[in-house]
Design a protein around this motif. Structure first.
Motif, PDB file in Angstrom:
ATOM      1  N   CYS A  57      90.510 -50.316   1.040  1.00 38.03           N
ATOM      2  CA  CYS A  57      90.172 -51.543   0.297  1.00 38.03           C
ATOM      3  C   CYS A  57      91.402 -52.435   0.162  1.00 38.03           C
ATOM      4  O   CYS A  57      91.338 -53.652   0.346  1.00 38.03           O
ATOM      5  CB  CYS A  57      89.650 -51.201  -1.092  1.00 38.03           C
ATOM      6  N   LEU A  58      92.521 -51.809  -0.169  1.00 35.79           N
ATOM      7  CA  LEU A  58      93.760 -52.574  -0.318  1.00 35.79           C
ATOM      8  C   LEU A  58      94.200 -53.181   1.013  1.00 35.79           C
ATOM      9  O   LEU A  58      94.676 -54.312   1.064  1.00 35.79           O
ATOM     10  CB  LEU A  58      94.858 -51.682  -0.900  1.00 35.79           C
ATOM     11  N   LYS A  59      94.020 -52.431   2.105  1.00 38.56           N
ATOM     12  CA  LYS A  59      94.374 -52.949   3.438  1.00 38.56           C
ATOM     13  C   LYS A  59      93.490 -54.122   3.832  1.00 38.56           C
ATOM     14  O   LYS A  59      93.925 -55.000   4.573  1.00 38.56           O
ATOM     15  CB  LYS A  59      94.245 -51.843   4.489  1.00 38.56           C
ATOM     16  N   GLN A  60      92.242 -54.136   3.342  1.00 34.67           N
ATOM     17  CA  GLN A  60      91.343 -55.237   3.672  1.00 34.67           C
ATOM     18  C   GLN A  60      91.767 -56.553   3.030  1.00 34.67           C
ATOM     19  O   GLN A  60      91.325 -57.619   3.443  1.00 34.67           O
ATOM     20  CB  GLN A  60      89.913 -54.909   3.224  1.00 34.67           C
ATOM     21  N   ARG A  61      92.621 -56.495   2.038  1.00 31.76           N
ATOM     22  CA  ARG A  61      93.113 -57.714   1.388  1.00 31.76           C
ATOM     23  C   ARG A  61      94.228 -58.379   2.201  1.00 31.76           C
ATOM     24  O   ARG A  61      94.471 -59.574   2.066  1.00 31.76           O
ATOM     25  CB  ARG A  61      93.632 -57.388  -0.015  1.00 31.76           C
ATOM     26  N   GLU A  62      94.911 -57.607   3.017  1.00 30.36           N
ATOM     27  CA  GLU A  62      96.070 -58.133   3.754  1.00 30.36           C
ATOM     28  C   GLU A  62      95.745 -59.315   4.654  1.00 30.36           C
ATOM     29  O   GLU A  62      96.528 -60.277   4.706  1.00 30.36           O
ATOM     30  CB  GLU A  62      96.742 -57.002   4.539  1.00 30.36           C
ATOM     31  N   LEU A 117      90.449 -62.813  -2.642  1.00 29.76           N
ATOM     32  CA  LEU A 117      91.437 -61.987  -3.338  1.00 29.76           C
ATOM     33  C   LEU A 117      91.169 -61.939  -4.838  1.00 29.76           C
ATOM     34  O   LEU A 117      91.263 -60.878  -5.464  1.00 29.76           O
ATOM     35  CB  LEU A 117      92.845 -62.517  -3.062  1.00 29.76           C
ATOM     36  N   ALA A 118      90.813 -63.087  -5.418  1.00 36.08           N
ATOM     37  CA  ALA A 118      90.511 -63.127  -6.849  1.00 36.08           C
ATOM     38  C   ALA A 118      89.283 -62.283  -7.168  1.00 36.08           C
ATOM     39  O   ALA A 118      89.253 -61.582  -8.188  1.00 36.08           O
ATOM     40  CB  ALA A 118      90.295 -64.575  -7.300  1.00 36.08           C
ATOM     41  N   ILE A 120      96.471 -67.079   4.079  1.00 33.15           N
ATOM     42  CA  ILE A 120      97.058 -68.072   3.170  1.00 33.15           C
ATOM     43  C   ILE A 120      98.426 -68.508   3.681  1.00 33.15           C
ATOM     44  O   ILE A 120      98.719 -69.701   3.781  1.00 33.15           O
ATOM     45  CB  ILE A 120      97.151 -67.508   1.731  1.00 33.15           C
ATOM     46  N   PHE A 121      99.260 -67.533   4.021  1.00 30.58           N
ATOM     47  CA  PHE A 121     100.597 -67.843   4.531  1.00 30.58           C
ATOM     48  C   PHE A 121     100.514 -68.648   5.833  1.00 30.58           C
ATOM     49  O   PHE A 121     101.229 -69.641   6.008  1.00 30.58           O
ATOM     50  CB  PHE A 121     101.388 -66.555   4.763  1.00 30.58           C
TER      51      PHE A 121
END
Length: 163
Positions: A41-46, A23-24, A52-53
């Motif tokens: 690209c944003l969806k790939q971060r989910e 993510l960083a 993490i959660f």
């Protein structure tokens, strides 16, 4: 030494650290490299946020009930989350290669409004990768990384001799 990383007790911590790193890295490319992400690209971060959660939740539950096989279940679920991330990154790669249609639209940035709160958010086009190194795009790199993380998670979940 490296084999201790793939134990049920250690892998959730490693998954958290690697997810934070991924993510960083994405945020660094966006903010410092001015490589604005598209919708895919944003969806790939989910999956990294979910990992993490999930890892933190599994570790907290393990602290509460250490006699449950919660860490094996956590690692199995982490594997599924990273496997989903692999699939999504492969889909994005297919969009970049022209195999699939995505319908993503880019938004142009007006430099005079960049400091305004009502300025449009800059979004890249899904079929135009912002960075290609030797024919490999960021979505390709993400697919490979997520696949390795999925394999490591499954290996940690199903490893017979745990220490």
């Amino acid at each position: 030494m490296i084999e201790k990383l793939f134990t049920s007790r250690i892998w959730p911590y490693a998954a958290i650290l690697v997810s934070i790193f991924m993510l960083a890295s994405a945020h660094a490319f966006e903010n410092f490299g001015k490589m604005f992400p598209c919708e895919l690209c944003l969806k790939q971060r989910e999956p990294y946020w979910a990992a993490i959660f999930l890892a933190i939740s599994g570790l907290v539950l393990f602290r509460a009930k250490s006699n449950w096989p919660i860490l094996k279940v956590t690692n199995l679920l982490l594997g599924l989350v990273f496997l989903y991330g692999t699939g999504y990154a492969l889909y994005h790669s297919g969009v970049e290669w022209g195999l699939f249609e995505a319908g993503c639209q880019s938004v142009d940035l007006d430099p005079t409004q960049s400091l305004s709160l009502d300025a449009p958010i800059v979004v890249g086009k899904c079929d135009e990768p912002p960075l290609v190194i030797f024919g490999v795009t960021m979505a390709n790199m993400n697919a490979f990384a997520a696949m390795l993380l999925a394999m490591a998670s499954f290996m940690s979940a199903f490893r017979k001799n745990q220490n």
